[in-house]
Scaffold this active site. Structure first.
Site, short mmCIF file in Angstrom:
data_model
loop_
_atom_site.label_atom_id
_atom_site.label_comp_id
_atom_site.label_asym_id
_atom_site.label_seq_id
_atom_site.Cartn_x
_atom_site.Cartn_y
_atom_site.Cartn_z
N ALA A 56 -6.73 -25.14 14.53
CA ALA A 56 -7.68 -24.02 14.66
C ALA A 56 -7.34 -22.81 13.79
O ALA A 56 -7.97 -21.76 13.93
CB ALA A 56 -7.84 -23.57 16.11
N ALA A 57 -6.40 -22.95 12.85
CA ALA A 57 -6.12 -21.82 11.95
C ALA A 57 -7.36 -21.52 11.10
O ALA A 57 -7.78 -20.36 10.96
CB ALA A 57 -4.93 -22.14 11.05
N ASP A 113 -10.43 -22.33 11.81
CA ASP A 113 -11.51 -21.85 12.70
C ASP A 113 -11.32 -20.36 13.00
O ASP A 113 -12.29 -19.59 13.00
CB ASP A 113 -11.50 -22.63 14.02
CG ASP A 113 -11.78 -24.11 13.80
OD1 ASP A 113 -12.48 -24.44 12.83
OD2 ASP A 113 -11.29 -24.92 14.60
O1 RIB Z 1 -10.30 -27.35 13.88
C1 RIB Z 1 -9.57 -27.76 15.00
C2 RIB Z 1 -10.46 -28.50 15.94
O2 RIB Z 1 -10.86 -29.70 15.33
C3 RIB Z 1 -9.78 -28.93 17.23
O3 RIB Z 1 -9.87 -27.96 18.23
C4 RIB Z 1 -10.47 -30.23 17.57
O4 RIB Z 1 -11.27 -30.16 18.69
C5 RIB Z 1 -11.26 -30.60 16.33
O5 RIB Z 1 -12.60 -30.39 16.53
#
Ligand code: RIB
Length: 309
Positions: free
Chosen positions: A252-253, A255
């Protein structure tokens, strides 16, 4: 951008099952891991949480299953400053699942079961037309059906809502969709998939950005891991380095970077300041485990940035 300052995120919701291992198993190999945890994730939800916690006024279009995970994740998202009214519960479906291995270097590999995410149809997107039309920006990724991403981009474009796509996971995209984007934020792998240019150096990133500008996209931000990002606006590019921290888990970095970046842009921060803000949010996230549990709140990002001065 429109003056409402509102953001709509459209994307996935997953329950992440995370296992830490010294090394990734090779085919036929079994590796015993440690620190198994289940945490909320999904690229869409992670980006929505990053925006909500960093201060955006945000609504989230997504789908969950009619299971316990679905109702718990909706409650959690609401407590992260997100308008969850556009999240639909899909009967007889399970909430999306991601199976994630994290190795000793903090890298990850991910397998997805889309579940309810696959039920986010263009019809459901149409039903949220007004939210998209009223917003200043729409942020999407590629864990939702492509035809729905296209439908949302068309509505946004028609109503002068800026369209930002984080093209993850990597996937080939039509010129029709690319032409509707105002900003795209691929990593090196995704940039190569979209442009055919292997991105290893700044020169490669400039070349890949040039191809994407040629598709009609004004702003291209290619994330380069620990080297920062290549920021290219209408063809004029530069590298903006990130912050050096000890990464324990990069889930999630990207994201977090995307959600924080758009939040800062909606506050009218200049582009380079917005990138720095997003770098700070992502730097904090990689020092913590899991997807949404690692996403920082605004106060933490501001304090981090102050410490860098
Ligand atoms: O980008 C990370 C995400 O990718 C995770 O939280 C996982 O659910 C996937 O969708």
């Amino acid at each position: 951008m429109k003056s409402t300052g509102k953001l709509v995120v459209l994307g996935s919701i997953n329950a992440d099952h995370i296992l830490n291992l010294e090394h990734f198993p090779t085919p036929g190999e079994t590796v015993t891991g440690q620190g198994y945890q289940v945490a909320f994730g999904g690229k869409g939800a992670n980006q929505a949480v990053a925006a909500g916690r960093s201060g955006a006024e945000i609504a989230f279009i997504a789908c969950v299953g009619d299971d316990d995970t679905g109702s718990r994740v909706c409650k959690q998202l609401a407590s992260d400053n997100i308008d969850t009214a556009p999240i639909r519960t899909i009967n007889d479906e399970a909430t999306g699942v991601a199976l994630i291995f994290v190795n000793g270097a903090g890298e990850n590999v991910i397998g997805i079961h889309a579940g309810a995410n696959a039920a986010l149809t263009p019809e459901l997107v149409e039903a949220e037309q007004q939210k998209i039309a009223e917003a200043s920006a729409l942020l999407m990724q590629l864990e939702s059906p492509l035809e729905s991403v296209l439908a949302a981009a068309k509505i946004a474009h028609q109503h002068q809502t800026k369209v930002i796509l984080n093209p993850a996971p990597a996937c080939e995209l039509s010129d029709e969709l690319l032409a509707l984007l105002d900003m795209i934020t691929p990593n090196e792998t995704e940039a190569e998939k979209l442009t055919g240019v292997r991105v290893e150096t700044d020169e490669d990133a400039a070349k890949a950005a040039h191809v994407l500008h040629g598709k009609g996209i004004d702003t291209v931000i290619i994330t380069l891991g620990s080297r920062g990002v290549w920021l290219s606006e209408k063809g004029s590019g530069k590298r903006v380095p990130g912050f050096k921290v000890k990464a324990v888990d990069t889930i999630a970095a990207g994201d977090t970077f995307n959600g924080a970046l758009v939040t800062a842009l909606l506050e009218d921060k200049p582009m380079e300041d917005a990138v720095r803000f997003a770098h700070a949010a992502a730097a904090i996230a990689v020092t913590r485990k899991g997807a949404q549990p690692s996403v920082p709140w605004r106060k933490e990002i501001d304090e981090f940035l102050q410490q860098q001065r």
